[in-house]
Design a protein around this motif. Structure first.
Motif, PDB file in Angstrom:
ATOM      1  N   THR A 178       0.860  -1.179   0.000  1.00 25.67           N
ATOM      2  CA  THR A 178       0.000   0.000   0.000  1.00 25.67           C
ATOM      3  C   THR A 178       0.900   1.234   0.000  1.00 25.67           C
ATOM      4  O   THR A 178       2.128   1.116   0.032  1.00 25.67           O
ATOM      5  CB  THR A 178      -0.937   0.009   1.224  1.00 25.67           C
ATOM      6  N   SER A 179       0.284   2.395  -0.044  1.00 26.68           N
ATOM      7  CA  SER A 179       1.074   3.624  -0.038  1.00 26.68           C
ATOM      8  C   SER A 179       1.413   4.024   1.390  1.00 26.68           C
ATOM      9  O   SER A 179       0.659   3.764   2.334  1.00 26.68           O
ATOM     10  CB  SER A 179       0.301   4.757  -0.722  1.00 26.68           C
ATOM     11  N   GLY A 180       2.552   4.664   1.557  1.00 28.30           N
ATOM     12  CA  GLY A 180       2.980   5.088   2.884  1.00 28.30           C
ATOM     13  C   GLY A 180       4.452   5.422   2.899  1.00 28.30           C
ATOM     14  O   GLY A 180       5.090   5.539   1.842  1.00 28.30           O
ATOM     15  N   ARG A 181       5.001   5.558   4.086  1.00 25.58           N
ATOM     16  CA  ARG A 181       6.403   5.960   4.228  1.00 25.58           C
ATOM     17  C   ARG A 181       7.221   4.837   4.844  1.00 25.58           C
ATOM     18  O   ARG A 181       6.777   4.165   5.783  1.00 25.58           O
ATOM     19  CB  ARG A 181       6.507   7.223   5.089  1.00 25.58           C
ATOM     20  N   VAL A 182       8.413   4.659   4.313  1.00 25.69           N
ATOM     21  CA  VAL A 182       9.341   3.670   4.861  1.00 25.69           C
ATOM     22  C   VAL A 182       9.923   4.234   6.149  1.00 25.69           C
ATOM     23  O   VAL A 182      10.574   5.283   6.140  1.00 25.69           O
ATOM     24  CB  VAL A 182      10.472   3.356   3.857  1.00 25.69           C
ATOM     25  N   ILE A 183       9.673   3.555   7.269  1.00 22.73           N
ATOM     26  CA  ILE A 183      10.169   4.066   8.554  1.00 22.73           C
ATOM     27  C   ILE A 183      11.370   3.275   9.065  1.00 22.73           C
ATOM     28  O   ILE A 183      12.027   3.692  10.020  1.00 22.73           O
ATOM     29  CB  ILE A 183       9.061   4.081   9.627  1.00 22.73           C
ATOM     30  N   ALA A 184      11.642   2.137   8.424  1.00 25.61           N
ATOM     31  CA  ALA A 184      12.805   1.350   8.856  1.00 25.61           C
ATOM     32  C   ALA A 184      13.201   0.385   7.749  1.00 25.61           C
ATOM     33  O   ALA A 184      12.363  -0.088   6.974  1.00 25.61           O
ATOM     34  CB  ALA A 184      12.507   0.585  10.139  1.00 25.61           C
ATOM     35  N   LEU A 185      14.488   0.134   7.696  1.00 24.21           N
ATOM     36  CA  LEU A 185      15.034  -0.861   6.777  1.00 24.21           C
ATOM     37  C   LEU A 185      16.144  -1.585   7.537  1.00 24.21           C
ATOM     38  O   LEU A 185      17.249  -1.070   7.685  1.00 24.21           O
ATOM     39  CB  LEU A 185      15.585  -0.199   5.508  1.00 24.21           C
ATOM     40  N   GLY A 186      15.800  -2.747   8.063  1.00 25.02           N
ATOM     41  CA  GLY A 186      16.768  -3.470   8.875  1.00 25.02           C
ATOM     42  C   GLY A 186      16.265  -4.855   9.214  1.00 25.02           C
ATOM     43  O   GLY A 186      15.222  -5.301   8.716  1.00 25.02           O
ATOM     44  N   ALA A 187      16.997  -5.555  10.068  1.00 23.75           N
ATOM     45  CA  ALA A 187      16.665  -6.930  10.415  1.00 23.75           C
ATOM     46  C   ALA A 187      15.426  -6.988  11.299  1.00 23.75           C
ATOM     47  O   ALA A 187      15.265  -6.182  12.216  1.00 23.75           O
ATOM     48  CB  ALA A 187      17.848  -7.589  11.116  1.00 23.75           C
ATOM     49  N   PHE A 188      14.555  -7.944  10.998  1.00 20.93           N
ATOM     50  CA  PHE A 188      13.363  -8.174  11.803  1.00 20.93           C
ATOM     51  C   PHE A 188      13.060  -9.666  11.788  1.00 20.93           C
ATOM     52  O   PHE A 188      13.355 -10.367  10.822  1.00 20.93           O
ATOM     53  CB  PHE A 188      12.165  -7.382  11.264  1.00 20.93           C
ATOM     54  N   THR A 189      12.447 -10.160  12.865  1.00 23.66           N
ATOM     55  CA  THR A 189      12.172 -11.589  13.007  1.00 23.66           C
ATOM     56  C   THR A 189      11.384 -12.116  11.811  1.00 23.66           C
ATOM     57  O   THR A 189      10.358 -11.563  11.424  1.00 23.66           O
ATOM     58  CB  THR A 189      11.368 -11.863  14.291  1.00 23.66           C
ATOM     59  N   ALA A 190      11.864 -13.211  11.246  1.00 25.29           N
ATOM     60  CA  ALA A 190      11.240 -13.790  10.057  1.00 25.29           C
ATOM     61  C   ALA A 190      10.152 -14.786  10.444  1.00 25.29           C
ATOM     62  O   ALA A 190      10.239 -15.432  11.484  1.00 25.29           O
ATOM     63  CB  ALA A 190      12.296 -14.483   9.205  1.00 25.29           C
ATOM     64  N   PRO A 191       9.119 -14.929   9.610  1.00 30.20           N
ATOM     65  CA  PRO A 191       8.110 -15.970   9.838  1.00 30.20           C
ATOM     66  C   PRO A 191       8.666 -17.319   9.389  1.00 30.20           C
ATOM     67  O   PRO A 191       8.254 -17.906   8.385  1.00 30.20           O
ATOM     68  CB  PRO A 191       6.937 -15.508   8.961  1.00 30.20           C
ATOM     69  N   HIS A 192       9.626 -17.822  10.143  1.00 33.72           N
ATOM     70  CA  HIS A 192      10.396 -19.009   9.784  1.00 33.72           C
ATOM     71  C   HIS A 192      10.656 -19.801  11.059  1.00 33.72           C
ATOM     72  O   HIS A 192      10.749 -19.212  12.146  1.00 33.72           O
ATOM     73  CB  HIS A 192      11.723 -18.573   9.130  1.00 33.72           C
ATOM     74  N   PRO A 193      10.775 -21.127  10.981  1.00 34.61           N
ATOM     75  CA  PRO A 193      11.003 -21.916  12.200  1.00 34.61           C
ATOM     76  C   PRO A 193      12.226 -21.475  13.000  1.00 34.61           C
ATOM     77  O   PRO A 193      12.253 -21.599  14.225  1.00 34.61           O
ATOM     78  CB  PRO A 193      11.193 -23.340  11.658  1.00 34.61           C
ATOM     79  N   SER A 194      13.239 -20.943  12.314  1.00 31.75           N
ATOM     80  CA  SER A 194      14.453 -20.518  13.012  1.00 31.75           C
ATOM     81  C   SER A 194      14.212 -19.301  13.890  1.00 31.75           C
ATOM     82  O   SER A 194      14.892 -19.100  14.897  1.00 31.75           O
ATOM     83  CB  SER A 194      15.558 -20.201  12.004  1.00 31.75           C
TER      84      SER A 194
END
Length: 519
Positions: free
Chosen positions: A88-104
């Motif tokens: 959707t439209s909006g502003r990028v407020i962060a670009l960095g590591a975040f917890t993945a939806p992955h078993p690890s």
């Protein structure tokens, strides 16, 4: 194998069945009659750059950038990758590591967007007329739209489509089995968007050049079967529905191919080698939207179910929507929650945090209470063979587990460890409650780690040998250059001496010799 025995294996009376498998309590009634709801735009969207099989996408935006709906924000890196677009439209407020939806539960590079609520579209992808477009144009368009397999594997759709160049594919098989308990998102999609699915299938069928399109649906989805049986052709290609037994894991591509066509795909071979390409019905719908309307893959339908959810529903959500927001939209939790699972209960995985987002391959969010989860103390293996009967790939899980527990991972690999597809049927059938699936996943991970180290060592040796060869080649080249220069200098000196000798006056004779007296 003789022709007679082969023909017996493939005779129509045996089609529709596969070896092994289990019949769990499906519990689809919680959401099967729930019409798909469209969830409002959440306050935050977290869009991982790794939500597909293959290489991570390369970010094209920075913090504080304003993005429009459908804008390309992550570019595919290499052939085995997929484009990522702004939901959707909006502003990028962060670009960095975040917890993945992955078993690890490990963090991955993620673009966090704060929507502005306007849902403003940027330029759409160019539309195609599939009736007039050539196969390469269609494949390129699907790649541009960032479409991946929506059945869970998230394999880039265009990469699979291009297998037509290596194999003689004559059948496109749509996977509408949806054999996992609880999940009904594909069922609702087929019932509510049958025409769009058939159109998307026809588009892919034209790109592949198939002679027929078949959709395989389990017998417990009568309304979906009726909705799709209205169509006999998909863009001029013969279209049919094949009803298969409700049996887990019927949704596995290889088993669905066997059930529908009678063709058994060898271990570690691809269905394309048997002339069949398999796509999820949701993928066909995404192709329809991309080609006909220029919409990239930025949303999908998921099932939100389990007795721990106040209002179990099928919900269309934007990619990147946090699970916590989805649960709130469905009324929140009720009862004593034992675990929250992404995907189905058989092949899904518990989430590390409710803040993790929905990605392209997410088909369900299950909030399961204590009464729904299996609670039993693990007992020793009694070698009853229940796991063998349940294995859809014909393996001997108890033998595999014994070798793994003894540390003989190579021995486990020799008896079929790498052929396990992690469906979990063996663990479901085990009366001793042995966590077979976790053992197999652990063993494959350890083998991959060992193979990785071995490959790294071999690569190091190769690079060292290549460096030594380069250094020797450089030294030899220098030596030859020095010899050549010496030869050139010697030749030059010899030539100069010869030239000097030719310019000297002839020696004097007789009285002409200076200082000699004359008579």
């Amino acid at each position: 194998m003789s022709f007679l025995s082969l023909s017996n294996l493939l005779k129509p009376s045996t089609w529709g069945t596969v070896r092994g498998g289990v019949h769990p309590e499906y519990r689809k009634a919680l959401t099967s009659e729930a019409e798909t709801l469209r969830m409002p735009i959440p306050q935050l969207l977290r869009v991982p750059l790794q939500q597909h099989s293959g290489a991570m996408a390369e970010p094209l935006v920075q913090r504080d950038d304003y993005v429009l709906k459908g804008q390309l924000i992550g570019k595919a890196r290499g052939t085995m990758s997929a484009n990522i677009h702004a939901p959707t439209s909006g502003r990028v407020i962060a670009l960095g590591a975040f917890t993945a939806p992955h078993p690890s539960g490990l963090p991955v590079p993620t673009i966090t967007i704060r929507p502005d609520g306007e849902d403003k579209w940027g330029p759409h992808l160019p539309r195609l007329r599939p009736e007039m477009a050539d196969p390469d144009e269609i494949a390129a368009h699907i790649e541009l739209a960032g479409i991946v397999g929506l059945g869970g594997a998230a394999f880039p759709a265009a990469v699979k489509l291009n297998q037509r160049k290596r194999h003689a594919v004559d059948t496109l098989l749509l996977n509408g089995a949806e054999c996992e308990p609880y999940l009904t998102c594909d069922d609702r999609l087929m019932r509510e968007n049958a025409e769009e699915i058939v159109d998307g299938a026809g588009i892919m069928g034209r790109a592949i050049g198939v002679k027929q399109i078949i959709v395989g649906i389990e017998s417990n989805k009568p309304d979906a079967i009726t909705a799709l049986r209205r169509f006999k052709f998909a863009l001029g290609i013969p279209f049919s529905v094949k009803v298969v037994p409700a049996q887990y894991p019927m949704g596995s591509a290889k088993h669905l191919v066997l059930a529908v066509t009678g063709k058994e795909v060898p271990a570690r071979a691809r269905t394309a080698e048997m002339g069949v390409l398999v796509y999820n019905v949701g993928t066909a719908h995404a192709v329809h939207l991309a080609v006909r309307y220029g919409e990239p893959l930025i949303s999908r339908v998921i099932t939100v179910s389990g007795r721990g959810v106040a209002r179990p529903s099928n919900v269309k959500v934007l990619i990147g929507t946090p699970i916590s927001d989805i649960i709130d939209f469905c009324g929140g939790f009720v009862g004593e929650i034992d675990r929250v699972i992404l995907g189905g209960p058989m092949m899904g995985h518990p989430v590390a945090s409710l803040r993790v987002p929905v990605v392209k391959g997410t088909c369900g969010v299950l909030a399961m209470t204590v009464s729904e989860t299996r609670k039993s103390d693990q007992m020793p293996c009694i070698r009853c063979g229940s796991c063998v009967g349940a294995c859809a790939n014909g393996l001997t899980p108890f033998d595999l587990n014994a070798k793994i527990q003894a540390g003989d991972l190579e021995g486990a690999a020799k008896v079929g460890l790498m052929d396990c597809m992690s469906c979990g049927s063996c663990a479901y059938a085990c009366p001793s409650g042995i966590p077979l699936l976790q053992a197999f996943d652990y063993a494959r991970g350890k083998l991959a780690e060992r193979q990785g180290r071995k490959h790294q060592q071999e690569e190091t040796k190769r690079l060292a040998a290549a460096r030594k060869a380069r250094e020797e080649a450089i030294a030899e080249a220098k030596k030859q250059m020095m010899l050549k220069r010496k030869a050139e200098m010697a030749a030059k000196k010899k030539a100069e001496e010869a030239a000097a000798a030719s310019e000297m006056p002839p020696p004097a004779t007789g009285s002409a010799i200076q200082g000699e007296a004359t008579p």
